[in-house]
Design a protein around this motif. Structure first.
Motif, PDB file in Angstrom:
ATOM      1  N   ALA A  72      16.706  29.794   9.675  1.00 36.78           N
ATOM      2  CA  ALA A  72      17.466  30.870   9.369  1.00 36.78           C
ATOM      3  C   ALA A  72      17.753  31.903  11.165  1.00 36.78           C
ATOM      4  O   ALA A  72      18.924  32.432  10.918  1.00 36.78           O
ATOM      5  CB  ALA A  72      15.969  32.061   8.926  1.00 36.78           C
ATOM      6  N   SER A  73      17.127  31.385  11.888  1.00 35.53           N
ATOM      7  CA  SER A  73      18.343  31.283  13.322  1.00 35.53           C
ATOM      8  C   SER A  73      19.355  30.943  13.547  1.00 35.53           C
ATOM      9  O   SER A  73      19.828  32.384  13.983  1.00 35.53           O
ATOM     10  CB  SER A  73      16.612  31.530  13.642  1.00 35.53           C
ATOM     11  OG  SER A  73      16.969  32.080  15.335  1.00 35.53           O
ATOM     12  N   SER A  74      19.516  30.018  13.231  1.00 36.65           N
ATOM     13  CA  SER A  74      20.703  29.327  13.868  1.00 36.65           C
ATOM     14  C   SER A  74      21.818  30.011  12.566  1.00 36.65           C
ATOM     15  O   SER A  74      22.821  29.341  13.091  1.00 36.65           O
ATOM     16  CB  SER A  74      20.404  27.908  13.784  1.00 36.65           C
ATOM     17  OG  SER A  74      19.326  27.143  12.538  1.00 36.65           O
ATOM     18  N   SER A  75      21.332  29.968  11.412  1.00 37.04           N
ATOM     19  CA  SER A  75      22.259  30.279  10.562  1.00 37.04           C
ATOM     20  C   SER A  75      23.418  31.664  10.565  1.00 37.04           C
ATOM     21  O   SER A  75      23.962  31.945   9.933  1.00 37.04           O
ATOM     22  CB  SER A  75      21.636  30.041   9.021  1.00 37.04           C
ATOM     23  OG  SER A  75      21.613  28.399   9.050  1.00 37.04           O
ATOM     24  N   VAL A  76      21.875  32.908  11.028  1.00 32.90           N
ATOM     25  CA  VAL A  76      22.677  34.167  10.234  1.00 32.90           C
ATOM     26  C   VAL A  76      22.977  34.501  12.277  1.00 32.90           C
ATOM     27  O   VAL A  76      21.906  34.622  12.824  1.00 32.90           O
ATOM     28  CB  VAL A  76      20.915  35.092  10.349  1.00 32.90           C
ATOM     29  CG1 VAL A  76      21.578  36.096  10.322  1.00 32.90           C
ATOM     30  CG2 VAL A  76      20.534  34.165   8.535  1.00 32.90           C
ATOM     31  N   PRO A  77      23.864  35.188  12.160  1.00 37.59           N
ATOM     32  CA  PRO A  77      24.226  35.768  13.704  1.00 37.59           C
ATOM     33  C   PRO A  77      23.783  37.116  13.968  1.00 37.59           C
ATOM     34  O   PRO A  77      23.362  37.167  12.871  1.00 37.59           O
ATOM     35  CB  PRO A  77      25.889  36.433  12.570  1.00 37.59           C
ATOM     36  CG  PRO A  77      26.016  35.392  12.217  1.00 37.59           C
ATOM     37  CD  PRO A  77      24.880  35.624  10.636  1.00 37.59           C
ATOM     38  N   HIS A  78      23.290  36.591  15.422  1.00 38.10           N
ATOM     39  CA  HIS A  78      22.473  38.072  15.685  1.00 38.10           C
ATOM     40  C   HIS A  78      23.132  39.813  15.445  1.00 38.10           C
ATOM     41  O   HIS A  78      22.018  40.858  15.544  1.00 38.10           O
ATOM     42  CB  HIS A  78      22.453  37.332  17.545  1.00 38.10           C
ATOM     43  CG  HIS A  78      21.606  36.319  17.549  1.00 38.10           C
ATOM     44  ND1 HIS A  78      19.737  36.964  16.665  1.00 38.10           N
ATOM     45  CD2 HIS A  78      21.502  35.392  17.852  1.00 38.10           C
ATOM     46  CE1 HIS A  78      19.661  35.128  17.160  1.00 38.10           C
ATOM     47  NE2 HIS A  78      20.156  34.472  17.596  1.00 38.10           N
ATOM     48  N   ASP A  79      24.058  39.465  16.113  1.00 40.78           N
ATOM     49  CA  ASP A  79      24.698  41.400  15.725  1.00 40.78           C
ATOM     50  C   ASP A  79      26.145  40.737  14.775  1.00 40.78           C
ATOM     51  O   ASP A  79      26.913  40.001  14.245  1.00 40.78           O
ATOM     52  CB  ASP A  79      25.426  41.472  16.591  1.00 40.78           C
ATOM     53  CG  ASP A  79      24.863  41.355  18.202  1.00 40.78           C
ATOM     54  OD1 ASP A  79      23.868  42.627  17.473  1.00 40.78           O
ATOM     55  OD2 ASP A  79      24.498  40.963  18.565  1.00 40.78           O
ATOM     56  N   GLY A  80      26.542  42.076  14.217  1.00 43.30           N
ATOM     57  CA  GLY A  80      27.280  41.759  13.204  1.00 43.30           C
ATOM     58  C   GLY A  80      28.620  43.748  13.034  1.00 43.30           C
ATOM     59  O   GLY A  80      27.623  44.528  14.320  1.00 43.30           O
ATOM     60  N   ALA A  81      29.302  44.173  12.508  1.00 39.87           N
ATOM     61  CA  ALA A  81      28.971  45.256  12.242  1.00 39.87           C
ATOM     62  C   ALA A  81      28.541  46.460  11.957  1.00 39.87           C
ATOM     63  O   ALA A  81      28.431  47.719  11.948  1.00 39.87           O
ATOM     64  CB  ALA A  81      30.474  45.818  11.862  1.00 39.87           C
ATOM     65  N   ASN A  82      27.310  46.209  10.904  1.00 42.94           N
ATOM     66  CA  ASN A  82      26.588  46.389  10.454  1.00 42.94           C
ATOM     67  C   ASN A  82      24.926  46.283  10.866  1.00 42.94           C
ATOM     68  O   ASN A  82      24.278  47.918  10.560  1.00 42.94           O
ATOM     69  CB  ASN A  82      26.815  46.776   9.216  1.00 42.94           C
ATOM     70  CG  ASN A  82      25.671  47.607   8.219  1.00 42.94           C
ATOM     71  OD1 ASN A  82      26.093  49.007   8.270  1.00 42.94           O
ATOM     72  ND2 ASN A  82      24.788  47.657   7.243  1.00 42.94           N
ATOM     73  N   GLU A  83      25.117  45.488  10.963  1.00 44.17           N
ATOM     74  CA  GLU A  83      23.404  44.455  11.843  1.00 44.17           C
ATOM     75  C   GLU A  83      23.699  44.493  12.886  1.00 44.17           C
ATOM     76  O   GLU A  83      24.435  43.580  13.671  1.00 44.17           O
ATOM     77  CB  GLU A  83      22.951  44.019  10.704  1.00 44.17           C
ATOM     78  CG  GLU A  83      22.778  44.169   9.071  1.00 44.17           C
ATOM     79  CD  GLU A  83      23.860  44.364   8.455  1.00 44.17           C
ATOM     80  OE1 GLU A  83      23.843  44.527   7.729  1.00 44.17           O
ATOM     81  OE2 GLU A  83      24.902  43.095   9.021  1.00 44.17           O
ATOM     82  N   HIS A  84      22.349  44.552  13.567  1.00 36.37           N
ATOM     83  CA  HIS A  84      22.329  44.681  15.012  1.00 36.37           C
ATOM     84  C   HIS A  84      21.073  44.357  16.207  1.00 36.37           C
ATOM     85  O   HIS A  84      20.362  44.977  15.777  1.00 36.37           O
ATOM     86  CB  HIS A  84      22.568  46.136  16.378  1.00 36.37           C
ATOM     87  CG  HIS A  84      24.138  46.901  15.685  1.00 36.37           C
ATOM     88  ND1 HIS A  84      24.802  46.312  15.504  1.00 36.37           N
ATOM     89  CD2 HIS A  84      23.990  47.295  15.019  1.00 36.37           C
ATOM     90  CE1 HIS A  84      26.184  47.396  14.819  1.00 36.37           C
ATOM     91  NE2 HIS A  84      25.164  48.071  14.002  1.00 36.37           N
ATOM     92  N   GLY A  85      20.850  43.160  17.080  1.00 40.67           N
ATOM     93  CA  GLY A  85      19.727  42.653  17.581  1.00 40.67           C
ATOM     94  C   GLY A  85      19.235  42.232  16.237  1.00 40.67           C
ATOM     95  O   GLY A  85      17.467  42.286  16.545  1.00 40.67           O
ATOM     96  N   ILE A  86      19.493  41.470  15.749  1.00 39.32           N
ATOM     97  CA  ILE A  86      19.236  40.620  14.946  1.00 39.32           C
ATOM     98  C   ILE A  86      18.149  39.293  14.790  1.00 39.32           C
ATOM     99  O   ILE A  86      18.577  38.200  15.911  1.00 39.32           O
ATOM    100  CB  ILE A  86      20.217  40.410  13.282  1.00 39.32           C
ATOM    101  CG1 ILE A  86      21.033  41.595  12.578  1.00 39.32           C
ATOM    102  CG2 ILE A  86      19.838  39.095  12.184  1.00 39.32           C
ATOM    103  CD1 ILE A  86      19.690  42.702  12.291  1.00 39.32           C
ATOM    104  N   SER A  87      16.530  38.989  14.858  1.00 39.66           N
ATOM    105  CA  SER A  87      15.739  38.165  14.213  1.00 39.66           C
ATOM    106  C   SER A  87      15.807  37.664  12.778  1.00 39.66           C
ATOM    107  O   SER A  87      15.584  38.510  11.747  1.00 39.66           O
ATOM    108  CB  SER A  87      14.694  38.607  15.089  1.00 39.66           C
ATOM    109  OG  SER A  87      14.229  38.613  15.933  1.00 39.66           O
ATOM    110  N   SER A  88      15.828  36.089  12.438  1.00 37.32           N
ATOM    111  CA  SER A  88      15.647  36.047  11.219  1.00 37.32           C
ATOM    112  C   SER A  88      14.243  34.836  11.285  1.00 37.32           C
ATOM    113  O   SER A  88      14.577  34.160  12.103  1.00 37.32           O
ATOM    114  CB  SER A  88      17.320  34.986  10.717  1.00 37.32           C
ATOM    115  OG  SER A  88      18.312  36.577  11.421  1.00 37.32           O
ATOM    116  N   VAL A  89      13.364  35.017   9.959  1.00 37.60           N
ATOM    117  CA  VAL A  89      12.709  34.544   9.400  1.00 37.60           C
ATOM    118  C   VAL A  89      12.717  33.996   8.343  1.00 37.60           C
ATOM    119  O   VAL A  89      13.263  34.857   7.216  1.00 37.60           O
ATOM    120  CB  VAL A  89      11.161  35.043  10.025  1.00 37.60           C
ATOM    121  CG1 VAL A  89      11.590  35.027  11.705  1.00 37.60           C
ATOM    122  CG2 VAL A  89      11.174  35.924   9.605  1.00 37.60           C
ATOM    123  N   GLY A  90      11.864  33.489   7.783  1.00 38.76           N
ATOM    124  CA  GLY A  90      12.000  33.020   6.177  1.00 38.76           C
ATOM    125  C   GLY A  90      10.493  31.492   6.411  1.00 38.76           C
ATOM    126  O   GLY A  90      10.312  30.774   7.091  1.00 38.76           O
ATOM    127  N   GLY A  91      10.138  31.466   4.777  1.00 40.47           N
ATOM    128  CA  GLY A  91       9.068  30.245   4.135  1.00 40.47           C
ATOM    129  C   GLY A  91       9.575  29.852   2.793  1.00 40.47           C
ATOM    130  O   GLY A  91      10.129  30.395   2.370  1.00 40.47           O
TER     131      GLY A  91
END
Length: 256
Positions: free
Chosen positions: A115-134
């Motif tokens: 998830a972390s390697s697939s989802v950008p950390h910043d976009g126009a609407n989301e900022h400073g993003i961390s991603s996790v999953g199971g």
């Protein structure tokens, strides 16, 4: 079917950027490879015949993971902003506990690295993003939960783009259009629907629910290896929303 949600959801024919938010933007550098679940990324192994249903939960989970991770990635990739004021209020993070829904599901694989390697950390609407999953299992059922946390300007935009991203390729299509459900245990409404994905001629039915608030987003999808091609109309979305409502309470923790 008449929608109950307060926003205009993407059409069943495929994702189209919502007009009110302007054209999609790409404010960050393009990742070195396509997001997980997008064309060109690693696809899951073929789905075995139904006669092997008792052994295919990992494969079914991989299919669900492709769809869910693709949706989360698209939520950031395609975001066009919107100034919804979602950045205010309490801040939370998303965790990956060993069990979900009062112990009904058990963690089989932590996919936070993917998830972390697939989802950008910043976009126009989301900022400073961390991603996790199971990926979780309960008997023959496989459930995938992918969450992100940071700052989300407009939750409605993220919901729209996450759902649009889940059907961003030709093999996944809407079977039951998404609408809002309020979990019986309380809490904010969830946006839930049913997608169907084709893998080498095998139909896989996925019920899904999405939540987004000012600092977290969660995508949860479930499949059943004992009935891969379940009639989408037979999926009890209210019951699934009740389950996901519990999951949201369990994985969303205050940011200390």
């Amino acid at each position: 079917m008449k929608r109950r949600s307060q926003y205009q959801a993407p059409s069943a024919g495929g994702y189209q950027a919502p007009g009110p938010y302007g054209a999609p933007q790409a404010p960050y550098s393009a990742p070195p490879q396509a997001p997980y679940g997008y064309p060109g990324a690693g696809m899951p192994p073929p789905v075995p015949p139904k006669s092997n249903a008792g052994k295919v939960w990992a494969v079914v989970g991989a299919v669900a993971g492709v769809v869910v991770l693709g949706g989360i990635a698209a939520a950031v990739v395609l975001s066009g902003g919107g100034g919804g004021g979602g950045a205010s209020g309490p801040k939370y993070r998303v965790t990956v506990p060993q069990t979900l829904a009062d112990g009904s599901y058990t963690l089989a694989k932590d996919i936070s690295a993917q998830a972390s390697s697939s989802v950008p950390h910043d976009g126009a609407n989301e900022h400073g993003i961390s991603s996790v999953g199971g990926q979780y299992t309960s008997g023959t059922k496989s459930l995938v939960m992918v969450g992100m946390y940071g700052t989300i300007d407009n939750p409605r935009t993220t919901v729209e783009h996450a759902i649009g991203g889940m059907k961003s390729d030709s093999r996944t299509h809407v079977a039951v259009a998404e609408r809002e459900f309020t979990p019986s245990g309380g809490g904010a409404p969830l946006t839930c629907g049913v997608d169907v994905r084709e893998e080498l001629g095998q139909q896989v039915t996925l019920g899904f629910c999405v939540w987004v608030d000012a600092s977290t987003s969660g995508n949860v999808a479930q499949t059943d290896a004992s009935d891969l091609a379940k009639d989408p109309q037979a999926v009890d979305l209210q019951a699934f929303a009740d389950t996901v409502g519990k999951i949201r309470n369990e994985v969303r923790k205050p940011l200390s």
